[in-house]
Design an enzyme around this catalytic site. Structure first.
Site, short mmCIF file in Angstrom:
data_model
loop_
_atom_site.label_atom_id
_atom_site.label_comp_id
_atom_site.label_asym_id
_atom_site.label_seq_id
_atom_site.Cartn_x
_atom_site.Cartn_y
_atom_site.Cartn_z
N ASP A 162 1.02 -0.91 0.12
CA ASP A 162 -0.12 0.11 -0.15
C ASP A 162 0.97 1.51 0.08
OD1 ASP A 162 -2.71 1.64 0.20
OD2 ASP A 162 -1.71 2.35 2.40
N SER A 184 -7.04 0.01 0.12
CA SER A 184 -5.78 1.26 0.67
C SER A 184 -5.86 0.82 2.15
CB SER A 184 -5.52 1.79 -0.01
OG SER A 184 -4.67 2.85 0.57
N LYS A 188 -4.47 -1.88 5.31
CA LYS A 188 -3.77 -1.49 6.47
C LYS A 188 -4.54 -2.65 8.23
CE LYS A 188 -3.51 3.42 4.84
NZ LYS A 188 -3.06 3.46 3.55
N1 URA Z 1 -6.44 6.60 2.97
C1 URA Z 1 -5.45 6.08 2.39
O1 URA Z 1 -5.22 5.57 3.78
N2 URA Z 1 -5.82 5.32 1.49
C2 URA Z 1 -5.90 6.03 0.65
O2 URA Z 1 -6.24 5.82 -0.46
C3 URA Z 1 -7.04 7.33 0.72
C4 URA Z 1 -7.04 8.07 2.26
#
Ligand code: URA
Length: 435
Positions: A162, A184, A188
């Site tokens: 990411d 994304s 996480k």
């Molecule tokens: N926040 C994120 O972690 N990823 C994105 O793609 C956009 C906002």
């Protein structure tokens, strides 16, 4: 399988298989797929979209590109995480996390830095002298065990795919894409070991989702990924058509957060913090009644438990709490200038994205990852859409370290605040909750 076939398939609007997505993520993380090939594929995804199945596979592959933490096993607690899809003046995590920690939600939070016109929690925390955001995993877990909260920056090995893809998207204008944002964020959250997740999905001109329909679609994608990964996810859609709260800029936002925790709460910020906080409590099993949860949270602002939790957090992370106790100690920008409004009327628009860009121009954010940020600069905006203003009334203050930049910023701010003769509706802060 090779990368050219995968790019070709997406270019021709065909669905990628799990194996193809995994192949791309593994090879790109290792550097065996070049940036230009990855850029071609990302642009094809941006233009042609992804099915829900592809987005989920992308999120899971990106989560698996680094270590997957199991914080609840490590800590013996349910971990409820929070993430925002990004905004201007968004100091919510600084307030919300000590607040929910003070009512018993275990907080083990890894945050990101600001990029583009949006700010990042890590940069704000680092504006507190001494505060260490780069704790190692053992220190992080130890702090959570001892005081119930730790807030650090994402470790290097958390969803590394990411990190690479996000930086690439930023450099090829491919940030605002639902499958790319959903994968994304969720990669996480899955990798950082959250059991349950509350997402602040920002909507409006200062957010990546410009309208409510796109925000709903993004929210539903993320909830779907969360369900498949066995992580219950709640999305709160919040307004980002005007900046949140008053201040934009790192030290300025820390100051506003501390004042909030001491009881001086700006209405829009208060609504967002309480809504997200109530759902964090609900997911942590601390109360099913959302309104009652809000009362409990407010009580912990009044009795200073939330503020004391913030002090405890700062001290534990090596920060100098005398700055929090005496906010005047924070280094001031060299030039501080008030902006007066030139005509009377009602505020009809405050362009959040432009305000974010102006704060970046003053030095509060980065245009490139390597840029150094200036903690003391930024903007305070004292009015909201719908407020009545008199001629010559002070509506903003600029904090700058460069006279020329100050003058340019001043004109830009005035250009981006619109005044109308007719009465204007106030903007709603909470637009929707999707579970
Ligand atoms: N926040 C994120 O972690 N990823 C994105 O793609 C956009 C906002």
């Amino acid at each position: 399988m090779n990368i050219l076939e995968i790019i070709e398939k997406k270019r021709d609007k065909k669905e990628l298989t799990k194996e193809e997505i995994e192949f791309f993520i593994k090879k790109y993380t290792k550097g065996e797929v070049t940036d230009y090939q990855a850029a071609a594929l990302i642009m094809a995804i941006y233009l042609n979209g992804m099915t829900n199945k592809e987005t989920t596979n992308l999120a899971i592959s990106m989560a698996n590109s680094g270590e997957i933490l199991n914080l609840s096993k490590e800590l013996g607690k349910i971990i409820v995480d929070k993430h925002s899809s990004g905004g201007v003046g968004d100091k919510v995590s600084l307030i919300l996390l000590p607040l929910v920690s003070s009512v018993g939600v275990t907080v083990a939070k890894m945050s990101g830095r600001g990029l583009g016109f949006t700010g990042g929690t890590v940069d704000k925390l680092e504006s507190i002298p001494g505060y260490r955001t780069n704790l190692n995993m053992d220190e992080f877990i130890k702090n959570v065990k001892e005081i119930g909260i730790s807030m650090i920056s994402q470790t290097e090995n958390l969803a590394p795919a990411d990190k690479k893809i996000y930086a690439l998207r930023d450099s090829i204008s491919c940030v605002e894409s639902i499958p790319l944002i959903a994968s994304s964020i969720m990669s996480k959250k899955i990798a950082s070991g959250a059991d349950k997740i509350v997402l602040d999905v920002t909507v409006g001109n200062g957010a990546f989702m410009k309208d409510i329909e796109s925000a709903r679609k993004l929210a539903k994608e993320m909830i779907g990924i969360g369900n498949l990964a066995n992580r219950k996810t709640v999305c709160v859609l919040t307004n980002m058509d005007e900046p949140l709260g008053i201040n934009i800029g790192n030290t300025l936002e820390v100051i506003e957060a501390v004042e909030f925790l001491k009881g001086k709460m700006q209405e829009d910020l208060k609504e967002v913090v309480l809504e997200l906080g109530s759902y964090m409590m609900y997911l942590a099993g601390l109360g099913d009644d959302i309104d009652k949860n809000k009362e409990i949270l407010l009580e912990n602002i009044k009795n200073k438990k939330a503020y004391n939790k913030f002090l405890e957090l700062v001290e534990k992370q090596g920060g100098d709490i005398s700055y929090i106790e005496t906010l005047e100690k924070f280094e001031k920008a060299k030039y501080v200038e008030d902006i007066k409004i030139e005509k009377e009327g009602y505020i009809s628009k405050i362009d959040a994205k432009e305000m974010g860009k102006i704060a970046c121009f003053l030095g509060a954010g980065r245009t490139k990852k390597e840029d150094k940020i200036d903690n003391s600069v930024g903007i305070s905006l004292f009015k909201k859409v719908g407020d009545k203003v008199k001629k010559e009334e002070i509506i903003a203050t600029i904090y700058a370290n460069d006279k020329e930049k100050l003058n340019k910023a001043k004109n830009k701010i005035l250009e981006n605040i619109k005044i109308s003769k007719e009465k204007q509706e106030k903007l709603k802060s909470i637009l929707e909750v999707i579970k």
